[in-house]
Scaffold this active site. Sequence first.
Site, PDB file in Angstrom:
ATOM      1  N   TYR A  33       0.793  -1.296   0.030  1.00 50.25           N
ATOM      2  CA  TYR A  33       0.023  -0.003  -0.015  1.00 50.25           C
ATOM      3  C   TYR A  33       0.842   1.275   0.048  1.00 50.25           C
ATOM      4  CZ  TYR A  33       1.098   1.050   4.869  1.00 50.25           C
ATOM      5  OH  TYR A  33       1.455   1.325   6.120  1.00 50.25           O
ATOM      6  N   LYS A 148       6.542  -1.762   1.894  1.00 50.68           N
ATOM      7  CA  LYS A 148       5.318  -1.327   2.487  1.00 50.68           C
ATOM      8  C   LYS A 148       4.188  -2.226   2.445  1.00 50.68           C
ATOM      9  CE  LYS A 148       3.430   3.330   3.053  1.00 50.68           C
ATOM     10  NZ  LYS A 148       3.428   3.397   4.648  1.00 50.68           N
ATOM     11  N   GLU A 181      12.095   2.598  13.974  1.00 51.87           N
ATOM     12  CA  GLU A 181      11.403   3.686  13.643  1.00 51.87           C
ATOM     13  C   GLU A 181      10.264   3.501  14.525  1.00 51.87           C
ATOM     14  OE1 GLU A 181       9.741   2.990   9.747  1.00 51.87           O
ATOM     15  OE2 GLU A 181      10.173   0.610   9.934  1.00 51.87           O
ATOM     16  N   LEU A 207      11.345   1.320   6.882  1.00 53.67           N
ATOM     17  CA  LEU A 207      10.435   2.047   5.703  1.00 53.67           C
ATOM     18  C   LEU A 207      11.222   3.363   5.534  1.00 53.67           C
ATOM     19  CD1 LEU A 207       8.272   1.487   3.789  1.00 53.67           C
ATOM     20  CD2 LEU A 207       7.033   3.414   4.934  1.00 53.67           C
TER      21      LEU A 207
HETATM   22  N1  PDD Z   1       2.749   5.298   7.659  1.00 52.85           N
HETATM   23  N2  PDD Z   1       7.553   4.036   8.950  1.00 52.85           N
HETATM   24  C1  PDD Z   1       6.476   3.033   9.043  1.00 52.85           C
HETATM   25  C2  PDD Z   1       6.393   1.611   9.654  1.00 52.85           C
HETATM   26  C3  PDD Z   1       5.171   3.567   8.285  1.00 52.85           C
HETATM   27  O1  PDD Z   1       4.092   3.178   8.181  1.00 52.85           O
HETATM   28  C4  PDD Z   1       5.170   5.012   7.707  1.00 52.85           C
HETATM   29  C5  PDD Z   1       4.092   5.669   7.090  1.00 52.85           C
HETATM   30  C6  PDD Z   1       6.527   5.838   7.765  1.00 52.85           C
HETATM   31  C7  PDD Z   1       6.660   7.076   7.241  1.00 52.85           C
HETATM   32  O2  PDD Z   1       6.520   7.047   5.825  1.00 52.85           O
HETATM   33  P1  PDD Z   1       6.046   8.004   4.715  1.00 52.85           P
HETATM   34  O3  PDD Z   1       6.898   9.402   5.224  1.00 52.85           O
HETATM   35  O4  PDD Z   1       6.413   7.768   3.572  1.00 52.85           O
HETATM   36  O5  PDD Z   1       4.738   8.196   5.034  1.00 52.85           O
HETATM   37  C8  PDD Z   1       7.284   5.069   8.500  1.00 52.85           C
HETATM   38  C9  PDD Z   1       1.613   5.431   6.741  1.00 52.85           C
HETATM   39  C10 PDD Z   1       1.328   6.839   7.015  1.00 52.85           C
HETATM   40  C11 PDD Z   1       0.428   4.574   7.293  1.00 52.85           C
HETATM   41  O6  PDD Z   1       0.811   3.370   7.378  1.00 52.85           O
HETATM   42  O7  PDD Z   1      -0.729   4.905   7.339  1.00 52.85           O
END
Ligand code: PDD
Length: 300
Positions: A33, A148, A181, A207
């Site tokens: 996703y 992801k 993270e 990620l």
């Molecule tokens: N989450 N780390 C994890 C485990 C994440 O699920 C996310 C994003 C990030 C940040 O990635 P980005 O800057 O590309 O959004 C880091 C999304 C927003 C979610 O699962 O809803």
Amino acid sequence: MSRIAYVNGQYVLHGEAAVHIEDRGYQFADGVYEVVDIANGELVDEEPHLDRLDRSLDELRIAWPMSRRAMKLVMRQVIARNLVKNGMIYIQITRGVAPRDHGFPAGVPSSLVMTAKSTKPVPAEQPDDQGIAVISTPDIRWTRPDIKSVALLPNILCKQKAREAGAYEAWLVDADGYVTEGSSTNAWIVTKNNEVVTRGTGGNAILNGITRQAFIKLMATNGLTFVERKFTVAEALEAKEAFISASTTRIKAVVRIDGKPVGNGHPGETVAKLRRIYWAAAAEGGILPKQPTNIREPRA
Ligand code: PDD
């Protein structure tokens, strides 16, 4: 509010949107996703999100359900049909619908689902910002959190643990005691030497957040010193500031970890500065490359 979802070729009422019970996303979490921020009607750093989607699909050998160009048209349709000016779009691709069997099914098209929703824009200046609390907890995820994947069970368990502790986020800690993270965000600290630190992507332990990449790029041109390295919870508690980043959250100051204050226990100036410069960048559709790094067409 009437909301519209895209499900495998059709725009349907959100409340009636459904996938088959044997969708592999539902049965095996066999899918990926993306979540993309929408600011002033613009997708923020759309191409890097689609590049990361491409990478996730490639790592799992899931085919694109349509060309990237067609996907971008559908994204715009979903945003327009939901009248979203500020908010987010969610894109999910799974390996498709097939009788339950662990091996990949042959000749099955990938499933594609999209939803979009409005959220209240958060101002760049937040004088009353109180910051958030995080807890630390062991990183119990698989060894490929760089993908992801929709398989987020460990993440949701850790997030729930945080919520039950009255915190906003859980910082995941690896077997060597270093923070990887957050459960849905990247983790950062600002040291007493004013170095802005976040973990590198080596070893596939995190990620590679698109917001993370944007912050790194913005720091270079805004007089902030960026250092990519691991840090421990103990080091974060000694830091001047700490924060989290993600597409929907953008940035939030972390003021408590496991109940103990970070710095003076209040959001600091680095977070305020990053917020200001990132908000300006987001309003322009982001600052990362506007061209895809790689376009793969759907497999036959
Ligand atoms: N989450 N780390 C994890 C485990 C994440 O699920 C996310 C994003 C990030 C940040 O990635 P980005 O800057 O590309 O959004 C880091 C999304 C927003 C979610 O699962 O809803």
